[in-house]
Design a protein around this motif. Sequence first.
Motif: not given
Length: 217
Positions: A1-22
């Motif tokens: 099964m193909k897994v595809e990530l498109k522009g994943i962004h994730k932030s937390f209060k303790s840390r901004e932009r832990i993931l950015h456009l992944v």
Amino acid sequence: MKVELKGIHKSFKSRERILHLVSATFLPGEVSVIVGRSGSGKSTLLKCICGVETPDKGKIYYDSRNITDLDANNRATFRIQTIGFVYQFFHLIPSLTVHENIKLPIQLSGKKSPHSVRSLSDMFGISHLLNEWPETLSGGESQRVALCRALITDPSVLLADEPTGNLDQKNRDDVMNHLKKMAHSFNKTVIIVTHDAAFFSIADQVYDLQAGQLSLK
């Protein structure tokens, strides 16, 4: 099964932009290794891939199915039916025997499996341990039990988070070879997050996670 990530962004209060456009694509029959320093967001990325965490922006597709549009209950159902997990600390339940630990995902998912506990334990050389308790096992034995448990539902995707962090070199090499076999012989999509460069030897592609962004090495 193909897994595809498109522009994943994730932030937390303790840390901004832990993931950015992944963005990345992981294919069946391949081992994909994601490396990065401690705290780089590797485990957060793995949690997003499996739907435990929801990205703030972006989409995650399993073949054509967008799991970011599913509610929490449907994501959980999809996860247990589609994904197998292998962790650094095994997470075996001490009150269950080895046999019961391996069988647990089948009971939780209600999914029929082409594998039996016996056939998987034979494959990983632990059939003599099925009636033992987790506390009696070595680290290498515990990780092989965890691999059997991850595979009992015959998942299309196998995710591993630092799967050899507590193992000696021999057991590390055994686990690496098993993960490689799952991809290349059984056509599973295998995604491993690790800081251990030894995994490069079994990888079809290696990604580096730095400053919230993922790039091919």
